[in-house]
Scaffold this motif. Structure first.
Motif, PDB file in Angstrom:
ATOM      1  N   HIS A 262       0.814  -1.221   0.000  1.00  0.00           N
ATOM      2  CA  HIS A 262       0.000   0.000   0.000  1.00  0.00           C
ATOM      3  C   HIS A 262       0.849   1.273   0.000  1.00  0.00           C
ATOM      4  CE1 HIS A 262       0.984  -0.024   4.229  1.00  0.00           C
ATOM      5  NE2 HIS A 262       0.160  -1.017   4.517  1.00  0.00           N
ATOM      6  N   GLY A 263       2.170   1.100   0.006  1.00  0.00           N
ATOM      7  CA  GLY A 263       3.059   2.246  -0.145  1.00  0.00           C
ATOM      8  C   GLY A 263       3.361   3.018   1.118  1.00  0.00           C
ATOM      9  N   ASN A 264       2.870   2.547   2.259  1.00  0.00           N
ATOM     10  CA  ASN A 264       3.110   3.231   3.525  1.00  0.00           C
ATOM     11  C   ASN A 264       4.231   2.550   4.304  1.00  0.00           C
ATOM     12  OD1 ASN A 264       0.758   5.332   3.880  1.00  0.00           O
ATOM     13  ND2 ASN A 264      -0.172   3.485   3.023  1.00  0.00           N
ATOM     14  N   PRO A 265       4.869   3.284   5.217  1.00  0.00           N
ATOM     15  CA  PRO A 265       5.981   2.690   5.972  1.00  0.00           C
ATOM     16  C   PRO A 265       5.524   1.640   6.974  1.00  0.00           C
ATOM     17  CG  PRO A 265       5.487   4.891   6.791  1.00  0.00           C
ATOM     18  CD  PRO A 265       4.657   4.707   5.557  1.00  0.00           C
ATOM     19  N   LEU A 266       6.468   0.820   7.391  1.00  0.00           N
ATOM     20  CA  LEU A 266       6.209  -0.126   8.472  1.00  0.00           C
ATOM     21  C   LEU A 266       5.934   0.645   9.756  1.00  0.00           C
ATOM     22  CD1 LEU A 266       9.218  -2.508   7.767  1.00  0.00           C
ATOM     23  CD2 LEU A 266       6.819  -3.093   7.402  1.00  0.00           C
ATOM     24  N   VAL A 267       5.032   0.121  10.552  1.00  0.00           N
ATOM     25  CA  VAL A 267       4.733   0.742  11.848  1.00  0.00           C
ATOM     26  C   VAL A 267       5.887   0.447  12.805  1.00  0.00           C
ATOM     27  CG1 VAL A 267       3.126   0.829  13.791  1.00  0.00           C
ATOM     28  CG2 VAL A 267       2.259   0.495  11.457  1.00  0.00           C
ATOM     29  N   ILE A 268       6.405   1.489  13.434  1.00  0.00           N
ATOM     30  CA  ILE A 268       7.537   1.323  14.353  1.00  0.00           C
ATOM     31  C   ILE A 268       7.011   1.064  15.763  1.00  0.00           C
ATOM     32  CG2 ILE A 268       9.558   2.453  15.373  1.00  0.00           C
ATOM     33  CD1 ILE A 268       9.779   4.033  12.728  1.00  0.00           C
ATOM     34  N   PRO A 269       7.493   0.009  16.413  1.00  0.00           N
ATOM     35  CA  PRO A 269       7.017  -0.308  17.767  1.00  0.00           C
ATOM     36  C   PRO A 269       7.339   0.809  18.764  1.00  0.00           C
ATOM     37  CG  PRO A 269       8.270  -2.136  16.825  1.00  0.00           C
ATOM     38  CD  PRO A 269       8.476  -0.967  15.928  1.00  0.00           C
ATOM     39  N   ARG A 270       6.435   0.977  19.707  1.00  0.00           N
ATOM     40  CA  ARG A 270       6.662   1.928  20.798  1.00  0.00           C
ATOM     41  C   ARG A 270       6.916   1.134  22.072  1.00  0.00           C
ATOM     42  NH1 ARG A 270       3.061   4.937  24.326  1.00  0.00           N
ATOM     43  NH2 ARG A 270       1.232   4.112  23.237  1.00  0.00           N
ATOM     44  N   PRO A 368      -7.023  -7.397   9.117  1.00  0.00           N
ATOM     45  CA  PRO A 368      -7.148  -5.982   8.781  1.00  0.00           C
ATOM     46  C   PRO A 368      -7.342  -5.111  10.022  1.00  0.00           C
ATOM     47  CG  PRO A 368      -8.562  -7.340   7.386  1.00  0.00           C
ATOM     48  CD  PRO A 368      -8.046  -8.226   8.472  1.00  0.00           C
ATOM     49  N   LYS A 369      -6.654  -3.986  10.046  1.00  0.00           N
ATOM     50  CA  LYS A 369      -6.854  -2.928  11.048  1.00  0.00           C
ATOM     51  C   LYS A 369      -6.484  -3.327  12.474  1.00  0.00           C
ATOM     52  CE  LYS A 369     -10.779  -1.228   8.309  1.00  0.00           C
ATOM     53  NZ  LYS A 369     -12.199  -0.837   8.341  1.00  0.00           N
ATOM     54  N   VAL A 370      -5.699  -4.367  12.647  1.00  0.00           N
ATOM     55  CA  VAL A 370      -5.411  -4.878  13.987  1.00  0.00           C
ATOM     56  C   VAL A 370      -4.373  -4.028  14.721  1.00  0.00           C
ATOM     57  CG1 VAL A 370      -3.490  -6.428  13.383  1.00  0.00           C
ATOM     58  CG2 VAL A 370      -5.051  -7.052  15.236  1.00  0.00           C
ATOM     59  N   ASP A 371      -4.495  -3.982  16.056  1.00  0.00           N
ATOM     60  CA  ASP A 371      -3.473  -3.417  16.932  1.00  0.00           C
ATOM     61  C   ASP A 371      -2.799  -4.572  17.668  1.00  0.00           C
ATOM     62  OD1 ASP A 371      -3.965  -0.736  16.314  1.00  0.00           O
ATOM     63  OD2 ASP A 371      -5.539  -0.564  17.832  1.00  0.00           O
ATOM     64  N   VAL A 372      -1.547  -4.362  18.075  1.00  0.00           N
ATOM     65  CA  VAL A 372      -0.790  -5.440  18.718  1.00  0.00           C
ATOM     66  C   VAL A 372      -0.047  -4.924  19.944  1.00  0.00           C
ATOM     67  CG1 VAL A 372       1.262  -6.913  18.461  1.00  0.00           C
ATOM     68  CG2 VAL A 372      -0.495  -6.914  16.680  1.00  0.00           C
ATOM     69  N   PHE A 373      -0.202  -5.649  21.050  1.00  0.00           N
ATOM     70  CA  PHE A 373       0.599  -5.421  22.255  1.00  0.00           C
ATOM     71  C   PHE A 373       1.438  -6.680  22.474  1.00  0.00           C
ATOM     72  CE2 PHE A 373      -2.722  -2.537  24.627  1.00  0.00           C
ATOM     73  CZ  PHE A 373      -2.684  -1.637  23.568  1.00  0.00           C
ATOM     74  N   VAL A 374       2.739  -6.516  22.611  1.00  0.00           N
ATOM     75  CA  VAL A 374       3.612  -7.648  22.936  1.00  0.00           C
ATOM     76  C   VAL A 374       3.914  -7.579  24.429  1.00  0.00           C
ATOM     77  CG1 VAL A 374       5.748  -8.875  22.416  1.00  0.00           C
ATOM     78  CG2 VAL A 374       4.621  -7.529  20.629  1.00  0.00           C
ATOM     79  N   ILE A 375       3.401  -8.551  25.164  1.00  0.00           N
ATOM     80  CA  ILE A 375       3.579  -8.587  26.617  1.00  0.00           C
ATOM     81  C   ILE A 375       4.926  -9.233  26.944  1.00  0.00           C
ATOM     82  CG2 ILE A 375       2.549  -9.302  28.809  1.00  0.00           C
ATOM     83  CD1 ILE A 375       0.731  -7.478  27.119  1.00  0.00           C
ATOM     84  N   SER A 397      -3.323  -3.330   6.099  1.00  0.00           N
ATOM     85  CA  SER A 397      -4.442  -3.095   5.184  1.00  0.00           C
ATOM     86  C   SER A 397      -4.411  -1.694   4.587  1.00  0.00           C
ATOM     87  CB  SER A 397      -5.779  -3.315   5.905  1.00  0.00           C
ATOM     88  OG  SER A 397      -5.964  -2.339   6.903  1.00  0.00           O
ATOM     89  N   MET A 398      -4.945  -1.585   3.399  1.00  0.00           N
ATOM     90  CA  MET A 398      -5.035  -0.297   2.717  1.00  0.00           C
ATOM     91  C   MET A 398      -5.939   0.655   3.498  1.00  0.00           C
ATOM     92  SD  MET A 398      -3.888   0.998  -0.248  1.00  0.00           S
ATOM     93  CE  MET A 398      -3.848  -0.229  -1.562  1.00  0.00           C
ATOM     94  N   GLU A 399      -6.982   0.089   4.127  1.00  0.00           N
ATOM     95  CA  GLU A 399      -7.946   0.911   4.860  1.00  0.00           C
ATOM     96  C   GLU A 399      -7.328   1.523   6.115  1.00  0.00           C
ATOM     97  OE1 GLU A 399      -9.605  -2.102   2.382  1.00  0.00           O
ATOM     98  OE2 GLU A 399      -8.458  -2.373   4.226  1.00  0.00           O
ATOM     99  N   ARG A 400      -6.371   0.796   6.704  1.00  0.00           N
ATOM    100  CA  ARG A 400      -5.700   1.308   7.904  1.00  0.00           C
ATOM    101  C   ARG A 400      -4.230   0.882   7.878  1.00  0.00           C
ATOM    102  NH1 ARG A 400      -5.638  -0.359  14.135  1.00  0.00           N
ATOM    103  NH2 ARG A 400      -5.332   1.689  15.074  1.00  0.00           N
ATOM    104  N   PRO A 401      -3.400   1.644   7.198  1.00  0.00           N
ATOM    105  CA  PRO A 401      -1.983   1.272   7.072  1.00  0.00           C
ATOM    106  C   PRO A 401      -1.155   1.631   8.299  1.00  0.00           C
ATOM    107  CG  PRO A 401      -2.418   3.275   5.851  1.00  0.00           C
ATOM    108  CD  PRO A 401      -3.740   2.831   6.395  1.00  0.00           C
ATOM    109  N   THR A 402      -1.817   2.085   9.353  1.00  0.00           N
ATOM    110  CA  THR A 402      -1.137   2.407  10.608  1.00  0.00           C
ATOM    111  C   THR A 402      -1.700   1.510  11.705  1.00  0.00           C
ATOM    112  OG1 THR A 402      -2.778   4.104  11.104  1.00  0.00           O
ATOM    113  CG2 THR A 402      -0.805   4.808   9.916  1.00  0.00           C
TER     114      THR A 402
END
Length: 432
Positions: A262-270, A368-375, A397-402
């Motif tokens: 989708h052309g967007n960057p990888l999400v960087i973990p916080r 699609p559109k998932v959030d992730v927490f690594v415990i 996903s294209m709908e939510r690339p973040t």
């Protein structure tokens, strides 16, 4: 067993009917080298002090679950035969310019016997990029296998490719239906031990995943399964030491795709400091900070995966979360979950809102559109490769690339640091 279903396959004497033995080619079951005696099926060095039969011959304990290989017997194989030439690709989608470049390079590489590694970020669309090279090989009447270490990934791949290819596909894993001969096979890497010079194109997906990663037995299986003039392609989002060495020695060609489809960057973990998780859980409490983070995330209504290192911790956390979030539908997925595939599908369809998971879902699945927490992201089981893969679940996903991607831990491990560094480097390589 029909003789056609034996083409390109490897057998012990006990596995073949008498009438088929006469039609098979023979291969030494073991080979003596300067450094010792080796199994010809799995490449393992025979421990002569322990792996000896009363009759004086040796056997291979490493691959005994596939049938016993004995030094006083031979292995049998059947020469692979050509398939009808046919057009089988019915996928009508389109590739991005970046995907198209990689796809074309793969097709062009068929004239070169040197193996190739595609190093593509998670969410780059590796599956679609290999469609053309698979179709071109089948078009020439040749045989293709796509092998991957994880059963779940095999099944996901099978579902997609049965829609996109018109030819029958044989799916092989420990619990699958029996093998039938076809021009396209999808299998776990362990199943390759049953083949010999069978595949003109062998694609190994997720080469960084356990149990394949730097596993000499499975590398031997790959070497045996591909034809003498066949093409070997490795797909990975995080390379391995073994492959990096081969790239450096120019034994393998490497092509890179650092950009998602989708052309967007990888999400960087916080990174988020999370103290005394285990102590709290043992007291049947969820740490206040974790509760607040989950409550905040649930306001978005996006699905949430909580990755944990161990099954036992996952089970305890599941019960505590159910007590604290009574309006949410929460489930646990591990390697021991019998209805795992059903739960994964329910989560994908948003019938489950929060999923607690071990690393079993680190790769090969898209939500699609998932959030992730690594415990406990600093746990020893969360390697750099695992963390990169887990991070890759977010923003696909294209709908939510973040998306929200948190590494929660009491401190920072070297693996966490390296994973974040690699993600940032891939973004830089992609021009972000």
């Amino acid at each position: 067993m029909k003789v056609e279903d034996c083409y390109g396959r490897l057998f012990t004497q006990e596995q073949l009917e008498v009438e088929l033995l006469g039609q098979a080619q023979e291969l030494p079951a073991m080979v003596e080298e300067k450094t010792g005696l080796f199994c010809n099926r799995c490449g393992t060095k025979i421990d002569k002090s322990k792996w000896k039969l009363q009759i004086g011959s040796y056997y291979c304990r490493a691959c005994i679950q596939l049938g016993r290989v004995r030094s006083d017997q031979v292995l049998y194989y059947f020469l692979q035969q050509a398939f009808p030439q046919e057009e089988v690709l019915r996928w009508q989608g389109s590739l991005t310019p970046f995907q198209s470049r990689v796809s074309q390079e793969l097709v062009q590489s068929l004239t070169d016997r040197k193996p190739m590694m595609v190093h593509a970020v998670t969410g780059a669309g590796k599956t679609e990029m290999m469609y053309q090279v698979v179709a071109e090989t089948i078009k020439k009447g040749r045989c293709v296998c796509i092998a991957t270490p994880r059963i779940d990934v095999c099944i996901e791949l099978y579902k997609r490719m049965t829609k996109d290819f018109s030819c029958p596909i044989s799916l092989l894993h420990g619990d699958s239906e029996p093998y039938f001969r076809t021009t396209l096979v999808i299998s776990t890497t362990h199943q390759l031990l049953k083949f010999y010079q069978a595949f003109d194109l062998l694609i190994i997906d997720e080469v960084d995943a356990f149990p394949f990663v730097d596993n000499p037995v499975l590398y031997h299986a790959v070497s045996n399964a591909v034809t003498k003039n066949g093409k070997l392609i490795y797909l990975t989002a995080t390379s391995t030491k073994e492959l990096d060495k081969k790239v450096k020695k120019q034994e393998i060609n490497r092509v890179s795709l650092p950009r998602r489809f989708h052309g967007n960057p990888l999400v960087i973990p916080r990174k988020v400091w999370l103290k005394d998780l285990r102590k709290k859980v043992e007291k049947k409490q969820v740490p206040g900070k974790l509760l607040r983070l989950i409550k905040e995330q649930r306001k978005t209504s996006f699905p949430l995966i909580l990755f944990v290192s161990e099954i036992e911790l996952g089970e305890k956390l599941l019960n505590l979360l159910r007590q604290n979030f009574k309006d949410e539908i929460i489930e646990l997925v591990t390697s021991k979950t019998e209805n795992r595939l059903e739960l994964v599908e329910k989560f994908r369809n948003q019938e489950i809102t929060i999923l607690v998971s071990t690393t079993i879902l680190e790769r090969g699945v898209t939500f699609p559109k998932v959030d992730v927490f690594v415990i406990e992201a600093n746990h020893r089981l969360f390697t750099k490769s695992t963390l990169v893969q887990i991070a890759g679940r977010v923003g696909r996903s294209m709908e939510r690339p973040t998306g929200e991607l948190l590494f929660l831990a009491e401190g920072t491990s070297q693996e966490m640091t390296q994973a974040i560094k690699e993600i940032k480097e891939m973004n830089r390589e992609a021009g972000f």
